[in-house]
Design a protein around this motif. Sequence first.
Motif, PDB file in Angstrom:
ATOM      1  N   GLY A  29      -0.322  -0.953   7.243  1.00 33.61           N
ATOM      2  CA  GLY A  29      -1.777  -1.062   7.381  1.00 33.61           C
ATOM      3  C   GLY A  29      -2.384   0.297   7.680  1.00 33.61           C
ATOM      4  N   CYS A  30      -3.396   0.683   6.891  1.00 35.20           N
ATOM      5  CA  CYS A  30      -4.100   1.950   7.113  1.00 35.20           C
ATOM      6  C   CYS A  30      -5.529   1.796   6.605  1.00 35.20           C
ATOM      7  CB  CYS A  30      -3.375   3.094   6.386  1.00 35.20           C
ATOM      8  SG  CYS A  30      -3.424   2.981   4.585  1.00 35.20           S
ATOM      9  N   HIS A  68       0.212   4.195   0.656  1.00 36.14           N
ATOM     10  CA  HIS A  68      -0.143   5.174   1.696  1.00 36.14           C
ATOM     11  C   HIS A  68       0.533   4.883   3.030  1.00 36.14           C
ATOM     12  CE1 HIS A  68      -3.169   6.831  -0.966  1.00 36.14           C
ATOM     13  NE2 HIS A  68      -3.489   5.585  -1.263  1.00 36.14           N
ATOM     14  N   CYS A  69       0.880   3.616   3.270  1.00 34.57           N
ATOM     15  CA  CYS A  69       1.372   3.311   4.623  1.00 34.57           C
ATOM     16  C   CYS A  69       2.673   2.508   4.651  1.00 34.57           C
ATOM     17  CB  CYS A  69       0.286   2.574   5.408  1.00 34.57           C
ATOM     18  SG  CYS A  69      -0.201   1.005   4.675  1.00 34.57           S
ATOM     19  N   CYS A 120      -6.030   0.640   2.892  1.00 30.09           N
ATOM     20  CA  CYS A 120      -5.800  -0.762   2.480  1.00 30.09           C
ATOM     21  C   CYS A 120      -6.497  -1.734   3.423  1.00 30.09           C
ATOM     22  CB  CYS A 120      -4.303  -1.052   2.407  1.00 30.09           C
ATOM     23  SG  CYS A 120      -3.423  -0.800   3.952  1.00 30.09           S
ATOM     24  N   CYS A 156       0.861  -1.189   0.000  1.00 25.86           N
ATOM     25  CA  CYS A 156       0.000   0.000   0.000  1.00 25.86           C
ATOM     26  C   CYS A 156       0.905   1.249   0.000  1.00 25.86           C
ATOM     27  CB  CYS A 156      -0.903  -0.006   1.226  1.00 25.86           C
ATOM     28  SG  CYS A 156      -1.807   1.527   1.439  1.00 25.86           S
TER      29      CYS A 156
END
Length: 467
Positions: free
Chosen positions: A369-370, A338-339, A373, A336
């Motif tokens: 993990g965010c 984003h994280c 996702c 992911c």
Amino acid sequence: MATSTSRTKSDTDTTPTTGPSTADAPKEQLHRPLRSDLTRNLLRSLTEIEANGIAQSQAAAANLANRLLLEAHDAGASDIHIEPHQNGSRLRLRIDGIVHDVIHLTKWQAKTIVNQFKAMANLDPIIRFSPKDARTTMPLAGNNSLDLRFAFAPCLNGETVTVRLLDLKRVGRGINELGLSLEQSQRLVERIDTVTGMLLIAGPTGVGKTTTVYALLDRLKNTNSTVITIEDPVEYHVDGITQIQVDEFHHVGFSEGVKATLRLDPDYVVIGEIRDKDSAHSAVSAAVTGRVILSTMHSRDAAGAVSALRNWGLTGHEIAEALSVVVAQRLVRILCPHCRAKSTPTATEKRWLKAMQLPVPSETWRPVGCEECRQFGFTGRTGIFEIWTLDEDDYSQILGHVDERALRRHLASKGHRTLVEDGYSKALTGLTTIDELRSVSGGAFPSQHLPAAPRKRRGRNRATANG
Ligand SMILES: [Zn+2]
């Protein structure tokens, strides 16, 4: 359906999300495939149906099954599993190749959902003692549809069912969306446009071979050529090409299909899978008639495809005459963006990299993990590839009957890039992790480019010192 590449994560990753609240859950239990409100709603709907009785709840049960299918699709699941055990059933989803527990069903709840699936598949719910499979489609928003393949089978504690979800829109990927580098896709496209012979996509089950074949087909349908496929089953309908379904009952096997196809004057013939002696011989005999044959087969890597063809009784001469390109592939989960985070390589990663004869980098990427996702740390999968376009040197090796290991060494000496090397370069950029690469490349072979020499050198030094 369980495949050879199925990976089941540890207990911490498959924590059931049956409880209405996960707010108090420890950090490692936050890996959940579905929103907690979905699991809450599923449980509430099941309880309501149970309270009202089946007669009043037919519509509610249908609604529930539909919602389950849509939510599973939204979560990116490729399969729904309902697996009975002594006290009920587990409802699980396979997402990006990994199975996750979602909810625990009572026997009655599982039966309600299984019967509803049978109704959707036009099967008699009363018949529970023989395996059955069926296929149907479900409309989705935006003129799209979801292809559903149901497989029911009796088992020790009741009846198990797997529903494979195929989003026809997601399958129709272009060649540039598979994960090939620009150089790899250019080489592949150039080759398929100009050569005759056999182009094989190799790898274990469930690594995206069919998606690659359809991406190539998608390209071919736009050219001035005739394309005919022989498939078992026809996975997806592609407008602009002729697709033939294998039908053993009416004596249309792969070999009969290939013979009939050649009389139809095709430029490209797609054989769904080379899976036995018959299909291997049919593919090779068609490839030497000046057509391009496109097919898939089980093999650990590109060089392994030659051994597989030999094992089906084909001679080096026949293989060298027919084989043009081998593409070996696997799928890795995409971190992911984003994280994802950087950290130092773990001991396991270091050990594996050394075994694969790859340099240990000072930093590697790992999942966090965010919300984006669903706390997985990964979103979707992409391919890693090995592309072998055969040249005169390679044909000499095949004609010379060199074994698989010698063929690999020969390819390495020419700078050929292996599956693991392709994945490694993707892991270094943070597209995936070293650990993910390690888990999907079981059976793949080490990089051949770095000398495995330190041991030998030590031996020689010792010998010199002693001598
Ligand atoms: Zn994330």
